[in-house]
Design an enzyme around this catalytic site. Structure first.
Site, PDB file in Angstrom:
ATOM      1  CE  LYS A 132      -2.861   3.215   0.469  1.00 15.93           C
ATOM      2  NZ  LYS A 132      -3.652   3.680  -0.662  1.00 15.93           N
ATOM      3  CB  CYS A 147      -2.969   9.009  -0.056  1.00 16.18           C
ATOM      4  SG  CYS A 147      -4.494   8.485   0.726  1.00 16.18           S
TER       5      CYS A 147
HETATM    6  N1  LIG Z   1      -8.750   9.788   1.640  1.00 14.59           N
HETATM    7  C1  LIG Z   1      -8.412   8.870   0.744  1.00 14.59           C
HETATM    8  O1  LIG Z   1      -8.705   8.994  -0.453  1.00 14.59           O
HETATM    9  C2  LIG Z   1      -7.683   7.623   1.157  1.00 14.59           C
HETATM   10  C3  LIG Z   1      -7.390   6.670   0.169  1.00 14.59           C
HETATM   11  C4  LIG Z   1      -6.732   5.520   0.526  1.00 14.59           C
HETATM   12  C5  LIG Z   1      -6.356   5.335   1.853  1.00 14.59           C
HETATM   13  N2  LIG Z   1      -6.636   6.282   2.792  1.00 14.59           N
HETATM   14  C6  LIG Z   1      -6.239   6.027   4.180  1.00 14.59           C
HETATM   15  O2  LIG Z   1      -7.436   5.757   4.900  1.00 14.59           O
HETATM   16  C7  LIG Z   1      -7.323   6.282   6.228  1.00 14.59           C
HETATM   17  C8  LIG Z   1      -8.447   7.248   6.496  1.00 14.59           C
HETATM   18  O3  LIG Z   1      -8.312   8.355   5.629  1.00 14.59           O
HETATM   19  P1  LIG Z   1      -9.434   9.473   5.525  1.00 14.59           P
HETATM   20  O4  LIG Z   1      -9.062  10.324   4.371  1.00 14.59           O
HETATM   21  O5  LIG Z   1     -10.775   8.863   5.579  1.00 14.59           O
HETATM   22  O6  LIG Z   1      -9.166  10.276   6.892  1.00 14.59           O
HETATM   23  P2  LIG Z   1     -10.145  11.320   7.575  1.00 14.59           P
HETATM   24  O7  LIG Z   1      -9.278  12.192   8.416  1.00 14.59           O
HETATM   25  O8  LIG Z   1     -11.034  11.928   6.553  1.00 14.59           O
HETATM   26  O9  LIG Z   1     -11.037  10.406   8.522  1.00 14.59           O
HETATM   27  C9  LIG Z   1     -10.598   9.843   9.708  1.00 14.59           C
HETATM   28  C10 LIG Z   1     -11.732   9.978  10.709  1.00 14.59           C
HETATM   29  O10 LIG Z   1     -11.362   9.253  11.875  1.00 14.59           O
HETATM   30  C11 LIG Z   1     -11.909   9.937  12.976  1.00 14.59           C
HETATM   31  N3  LIG Z   1     -11.273   9.474  14.212  1.00 14.59           N
HETATM   32  C12 LIG Z   1     -10.109   9.892  14.775  1.00 14.59           C
HETATM   33  N4  LIG Z   1      -9.877   9.199  15.913  1.00 14.59           N
HETATM   34  C13 LIG Z   1     -10.911   8.328  16.054  1.00 14.59           C
HETATM   35  C14 LIG Z   1     -11.219   7.345  17.024  1.00 14.59           C
HETATM   36  N5  LIG Z   1     -10.446   7.134  18.077  1.00 14.59           N
HETATM   37  N6  LIG Z   1     -12.359   6.638  16.877  1.00 14.59           N
HETATM   38  C15 LIG Z   1     -13.188   6.872  15.817  1.00 14.59           C
HETATM   39  N7  LIG Z   1     -12.932   7.783  14.866  1.00 14.59           N
HETATM   40  C16 LIG Z   1     -11.807   8.503  14.977  1.00 14.59           C
HETATM   41  C17 LIG Z   1     -11.671  11.396  12.647  1.00 14.59           C
HETATM   42  O11 LIG Z   1     -12.516  12.239  13.425  1.00 14.59           O
HETATM   43  C18 LIG Z   1     -11.991  11.416  11.153  1.00 14.59           C
HETATM   44  O12 LIG Z   1     -13.354  11.746  10.915  1.00 14.59           O
HETATM   45  C19 LIG Z   1      -5.931   6.891   6.319  1.00 14.59           C
HETATM   46  O13 LIG Z   1      -5.040   5.940   6.812  1.00 14.59           O
HETATM   47  C20 LIG Z   1      -5.591   7.199   4.890  1.00 14.59           C
HETATM   48  O14 LIG Z   1      -4.210   7.233   4.667  1.00 14.59           O
HETATM   49  C21 LIG Z   1      -7.297   7.413   2.475  1.00 14.59           C
END
Ligand SMILES: NC(=O)c1ccc[n+]([C@@H]2O[C@H](COP(=O)([O-])OP(=O)(O)OC[C@H]3O[C@@H](n4cnc5c(N)ncnc54)[C@H](O)[C@@H]3O)[C@@H](O)[C@H]2O)c1
Length: 433
Positions: free
Chosen positions: A215, A269
């Site tokens: 990843k 990312c």
């Molecule tokens: N955004 C993308 O397009 C994408 C694509 C592939 C992978 N990812 C990966 O996926 C993961 C999430 O990314 P994202 O963009 O959705 O992040 P994001 O910041 O949009 O969402 C994360 C959420 O987790 C919540 N959170 C924090 N601590 C928490 C807890 N203890 N319990 C419950 N919720 C909690 C936050 O409030 C937030 O709403 C990351 O590891 C990212 O690298 C993201």
């Protein structure tokens, strides 16, 4: 098993978690979304989201409202509630990076909350991007603090998230996925759950670490390939040739596939990917010179864009004003996390310029935010195009030139190659990367 009996708790309701939770709900599962952000939970439960996602013609807001109304989806700030009713847990909480260092606190809190409600027979699938080794080194021991044992009492798997924002629903369904399990049973159980949403192949890996590393490298490979063309853009500018023409012609070679340059690399990312590898590489004494250089090249692009502004600005920076059009980290996105636009605006302001930025898709508000294209452009000495957005209408360049400061030659720095081939009104300077 009827789908409504498949009960899924999705931890983290961000750009990944919300559309993923809805993807399970849309297919009949009973889904509980958990987030620590109470305001977000309230907003989601009232049917509001700013994400720019859609599926088969339906916007994410409509999908959210439909699933809330049908009772297949709800959000909560209380993990215990979700853990009590669900036996499939998906963790989408990630590792934010600050000054090149990943922060583990959110993930640790989340895993502790899952551990507090963990039951015999539960499946936990980690979906956020990890520092390789963390599913085994951090998630597993925290879950086992519950007194339950992986492989005996609960199933643990890691399955990387590969979607791109804006295409989430479609890619959850059609993007091939990878699954690494604590053991084969865990991998198979995770694959069975994920295949409710994913029709594409879900390949089983030998261990968590292979999937975690794959990843991160997928994202690093984008960073390196973008750095290559960003460096090429600086070179072509110095030579006086058009980098986009060079790329288009080089790509006629059957084994060459260059990407396009841009104002930098943003989002959660790609810029973070290297910083997920460096802690592990440092621990093992492995240097990653190519990947580090690529990151540095991409980090320097905002300064290159600012140098083009300075070249075209016909007034001293202390009295200069520029419009920034698009602050999202990529085209048609509402996400401005780590966006190069922020770095560019910061550099412009530090040089003394006033900035007014317009991006109708980004809900966040800043001291430089303008509410309309007109308010951003009116009286500015020049404009920078940093992202495409539906509400940024660049069709009438004469009108745009008219809104820019007429007394002095106005300019547009087109960092997205949007105006290429367009007729430029006399008196307006347009410069690409
Ligand atoms: N955004 C993308 O397009 C994408 C694509 C592939 C992978 N990812 C990966 O996926 C993961 C999430 O990314 P994202 O963009 O959705 O992040 P994001 O910041 O949009 O969402 C994360 C959420 O987790 C919540 N959170 C924090 N601590 C928490 C807890 N203890 N319990 C419950 N919720 C909690 C936050 O409030 C937030 O709403 C990351 O590891 C990212 O690298 C993201």
């Amino acid at each position: 098993m009827s789908r409504e009996n498949i009960r899924v708790a999705v931890f983290g309701l961000g750009f990944v978690g919300l559309p993923l939770a809805l993807s399970f709900a849309m297919r009949g599962c009973t889904v509980c979304g958990v987030d620590v952000n109470e305001e977000l939970v309230e907003e989601i439960n009232s049917g509001v989201t700013y994400h720019q996602e859609s599926y088969r013609g339906l916007g994410i807001r409509e999908i959210l409202r439909r699933e809330l109304d049908a009772g297949r989806f709800s959000a909560t700030g209380r993990p215990g509630e979700a853990m009590a009713s669900c036996d499939n847990i998906i963790i989408t909480v990630g590792l934010p990076v600050s000054d090149g260092v990943p922060y583990y606190g959110h993930l640790e809190d989340c895993v502790r909350a899952v551990a507090a409600g963990l039951k015999k027979g539960d499946l936990v699938v980690v979906r956020g991007t990890m520092v390789p080794g963390m599913t085994r080194g951090l998630v597993l021991p925290l879950l086992e603090e519950s007194g339950l044992k992986a492989g005996e009492d609960f199933y643990l798997a890691y399955s990387s998230e590969r979607i791109a924002e804006g295409k989430a629903f479609e890619e959850f369904e059609n993007m091939p996925g990878l699954v690494g399990g604590y053991d084969e049973k865990a991998a198979l159980r995770a694959r069975e759950l994920l295949s409710v949403v994913t029709r594409a192949e879900l390949a089983l890996a030998s261990c968590f670490e292979v999937v975690e590393t794959a990843k991160v490298v997928e994202n690093v490979s984008r960073d390196v390939n973008i750095a290559l063309v960003n460096e090429l853009a600086v070179f072509c500018k110095a030579v006086g040739i058009d980098v986009f023409e060079v790329i288009a012609l080089a790509n006629t070679h059957k084994r060459v596939s260059l990407l396009v340059p841009g104002p930098g690399v943003g989002g959660y990312c790609i810029p973070n990917a290297l910083h997920y590898l460096t802690p592990k590489a440092g621990e093992l004494g492995v240097d990653l010179p190519l990947m580090k250089t690529a990151r540095q090249v991409n980090e320097e692009m905002p300064a290159h864009v600012v140098s083009l502004v300075m070249k075209n600005l016909r007034v001293p920076p202390s009295v200069g004003r520029v419009a920034v059009l698009g602050i999202a980290m990529k085209d048609y996105s509402s996400d401005d996390r780590c966006s190069p636009a922020h770095r560019i605006i910061n550099l412009l302001e530090r040089a003394g310029l006033e900035v007014r930025a317009f991006d109708p898709a980004v809900p966040a508000r800043y001291h430089f935010s303008a509410d309309s294209l007109e308010k951003a452009l009116e009286g500015a000495h020049g404009a920078l195009i940093l992202a495409r957005q539906e509400g940024i209408d660049l069709s009438d360049l004469e009108r745009i030139a008219g809104m820019l400061n007429g007394g002095i030659t106005p300019f547009i720095i087109d960092a997205k190659n949007i105006l290429r081939g367009r007729k430029i009104p006399p008196g307006l300077v347009v410069e690409g990367l």
